[in-house]
Design a protein around this motif. Structure first.
Motif, PDB file in Angstrom:
ATOM      1  N   ASN A 126       0.833  -1.208   0.000  1.00 41.42           N
ATOM      2  CA  ASN A 126       0.000   0.000   0.000  1.00 41.42           C
ATOM      3  C   ASN A 126       0.865   1.254   0.000  1.00 41.42           C
ATOM      4  OD1 ASN A 126      -2.786  -1.375   0.858  1.00 41.42           O
ATOM      5  ND2 ASN A 126      -1.170  -2.236   2.117  1.00 41.42           N
ATOM      6  N   SER A 204      -7.170  -6.767   4.650  1.00 48.56           N
ATOM      7  CA  SER A 204      -8.260  -6.271   5.490  1.00 48.56           C
ATOM      8  C   SER A 204      -7.825  -5.091   6.349  1.00 48.56           C
ATOM      9  CB  SER A 204      -8.804  -7.386   6.389  1.00 48.56           C
ATOM     10  OG  SER A 204      -7.879  -7.714   7.407  1.00 48.56           O
ATOM     11  N   ALA A 207      -8.094  -2.020   3.954  1.00 49.44           N
ATOM     12  CA  ALA A 207      -9.236  -1.954   3.037  1.00 49.44           C
ATOM     13  C   ALA A 207     -10.019  -0.653   3.152  1.00 49.44           C
ATOM     14  CB  ALA A 207     -10.163  -3.147   3.270  1.00 49.44           C
ATOM     15  N   SER A 208     -10.282  -0.200   4.373  1.00 49.36           N
ATOM     16  CA  SER A 208     -11.095   1.010   4.526  1.00 49.36           C
ATOM     17  C   SER A 208     -10.373   2.228   3.961  1.00 49.36           C
ATOM     18  CB  SER A 208     -11.446   1.235   5.999  1.00 49.36           C
ATOM     19  OG  SER A 208     -10.272   1.390   6.780  1.00 49.36           O
ATOM     20  N   VAL A 210      -8.089   2.188   1.588  1.00 47.12           N
ATOM     21  CA  VAL A 210      -8.052   2.025   0.127  1.00 47.12           C
ATOM     22  C   VAL A 210      -9.407   2.398  -0.475  1.00 47.12           C
ATOM     23  CG1 VAL A 210      -7.839   0.346  -1.747  1.00 47.12           C
ATOM     24  CG2 VAL A 210      -6.224   0.298   0.165  1.00 47.12           C
ATOM     25  N   ASN A 211     -10.473   1.932   0.150  1.00 48.89           N
ATOM     26  CA  ASN A 211     -11.816   2.225  -0.361  1.00 48.89           C
ATOM     27  C   ASN A 211     -12.152   3.713  -0.292  1.00 48.89           C
ATOM     28  OD1 ASN A 211     -12.278  -0.479  -0.907  1.00 48.89           O
ATOM     29  ND2 ASN A 211     -13.252  -0.881   1.055  1.00 48.89           N
ATOM     30  N   GLU A 212     -11.538   4.416   0.680  1.00 50.55           N
ATOM     31  CA  GLU A 212     -11.767   5.859   0.816  1.00 50.55           C
ATOM     32  C   GLU A 212     -10.814   6.679  -0.038  1.00 50.55           C
ATOM     33  OE1 GLU A 212     -11.327   6.406   4.980  1.00 50.55           O
ATOM     34  OE2 GLU A 212     -13.142   5.268   5.483  1.00 50.55           O
ATOM     35  N   ARG A 225      -9.324 -12.497  -5.689  1.00 54.73           N
ATOM     36  CA  ARG A 225      -9.600 -11.219  -5.040  1.00 54.73           C
ATOM     37  C   ARG A 225     -10.577 -11.399  -3.879  1.00 54.73           C
ATOM     38  NH1 ARG A 225     -10.175  -6.655  -9.873  1.00 54.73           N
ATOM     39  NH2 ARG A 225      -8.538  -7.516 -11.253  1.00 54.73           N
ATOM     40  N   GLY A 228     -14.013  -8.013  -0.137  1.00 57.13           N
ATOM     41  CA  GLY A 228     -13.947  -6.709   0.516  1.00 57.13           C
ATOM     42  C   GLY A 228     -13.073  -5.714  -0.219  1.00 57.13           C
ATOM     43  N   ALA A 229     -12.314  -6.178  -1.218  1.00 53.37           N
ATOM     44  CA  ALA A 229     -11.469  -5.295  -2.038  1.00 53.37           C
ATOM     45  C   ALA A 229     -11.501  -5.803  -3.479  1.00 53.37           C
ATOM     46  CB  ALA A 229     -10.043  -5.266  -1.496  1.00 53.37           C
ATOM     47  N   ASP A 231     -11.719  -4.453  -6.337  1.00 50.22           N
ATOM     48  CA  ASP A 231     -11.058  -3.705  -7.407  1.00 50.22           C
ATOM     49  C   ASP A 231      -9.528  -3.791  -7.342  1.00 50.22           C
ATOM     50  OD1 ASP A 231     -13.545  -2.832  -8.364  1.00 50.22           O
ATOM     51  OD2 ASP A 231     -13.553  -1.107  -6.992  1.00 50.22           O
ATOM     52  N   ASP A 285     -14.245  -7.379   9.320  1.00 48.41           N
ATOM     53  CA  ASP A 285     -13.369  -7.414   8.139  1.00 48.41           C
ATOM     54  C   ASP A 285     -12.562  -8.702   8.097  1.00 48.41           C
ATOM     55  OD1 ASP A 285     -14.075  -5.089   6.785  1.00 48.41           O
ATOM     56  OD2 ASP A 285     -12.692  -3.848   7.946  1.00 48.41           O
TER      57      ASP A 285
END
Length: 318
Positions: A126, A204, A207-208, A210-212, A225, A228-229, A231, A285
């Motif tokens: 990340n 996990s 994830a939050s 990344v999603n934001e 995949r 929860g992720a 993409d 998660d």
């Protein structure tokens, strides 16, 4: 008389079969090799009531924490317990495999039987959105042009995130600089603050963010995949044959009776399909990945072989 004997024998066999099917007849102890309140402990305590439910009326499971030495204390207690089905434990990769590779231990994997895997939290790289590399290919190119300049944080030497980076370096021929922290929260804070270039975290755990849009995940290291992720592409999809993460499942002392092993597998299989458990897992998660004893054992064997090779080529403890 022969007829009476035959009837009595048949009746006796029926009674014996019924007795064997009564597992469990007394409370089961589930050993967790980490402290109360941590991710493994929370997952274990979420799982236990559902295993009780599907084992049948009267089944009880007590979660017992045996932390210490990175998991070795709990794993040792599990391996030395009586193999009667009444002591089980949460086993975590890569720790349960990497600890005996890196040092002398009081247990070996030969003394532990895989029962069922429950969670497979894939690794992920990340970075911040303004990073000079936002894909794996760009990371490799950048690291080759700037050897050792890419700093990456993980939650400790020999953990799954650290081992994942070592394997990635071996695959690609690059060299990066490790910055170990005491936990995932510290790693997240360091990358968000720009103190390190990249964070090695389980999918996990990031994830939050990344999603934001606060972090970009370069890839996730699962075989597929995580929902929860959805993409975030896997490493394999991008041409890098790397599967690594933290699997968490149930193990037992080697030699557990077949009827107990089968009963536990069946109860866990039903648990991971229970809507109430699925809701709890989503809230926490938890990336679920049920595997039966044979598949879980095969996965442990393959990972152990990979870690043995990695240790010979580049020991993570110098």
């Amino acid at each position: 008389m022969k007829r009476l004997f035959a009837i009595a024998s048949a009746f006796g066999l029926t009674i014996a079969g019924a007795a064997a099917a009564e597992y469990p007849e007394r409370p089961i102890e589930m050993i967790v090799a980490y402290s109360a309140g941590g991710g493994t402990d929370t997952a274990a305590r979420t799982l236990a009531p559902f295993i009780e439910k599907y084992l049948g009326e009267g089944a009880t499971i007590t979660v017992v924490n045996r932390p210490g030495a990175g998991g070795e204390v709990g794993f040792t207690e599990l391996s030395r317990a009586r193999p009667d089905g009444y002591t089980i434990g949460f086993i975590n990769t890569p720790n349960i495999l990497s600890i005996p590779i890196a040092r002398q231990t009081r247990y070996s994997m030969d003394s532990i039987q895989a029962v069922s895997n429950v969670v497979d939290d894939a690794g992920a790289f990340n970075v911040l959105p303004n990073s000079p590399f936002t894909t794996l290919d760009e990371l490799v190119a950048y690291a080759k042009e700037n050897p050792g300049s890419v700093t990456y944080g993980t939650s400790g030497v020999g953990g799954d995130d650290h081992l994942a980076v070592l394997q990635f370096e071996r695959l690609t021929g690059i060299s990066m600089t490790h910055v170990p922290f005491s936990g995932a929260a510290d790693v997240r804070a360091a990358v968000m603050g720009g103190h390190i270039a990249m964070a090695g975290l389980n999918i996990s755990e990031a994830a939050s963010l990344v999603n934001e849009g606060e972090l970009i995940a370069l890839g996730q290291m699962g075989e597929k995949r995580w929902t929860g992720a959805p993409d975030v592409p896997t490493f394999q999809e991008q041409g890098y044959d790397l599967v690594m993460g933290s699997s968490r499942g149930i193990g037992a002392p080697a030699g557990i009776p077949k009827e107990a092993l089968n009963a536990l597998q069946e109860a866990i299989a039903k648990t991971v399909e229970d809507p109430e458990f699925l809701a709890a897992a989503e809230k926490q998660d938890l990336p679920l990945d049920f595997q039966n004893a044979a598949d879980f054992q095969a996965k442990l064997d393959e990972l152990d072989s990979n870690l043995q090779t990695l240790w010979k080529e580049d020991p993570w403890v110098k």
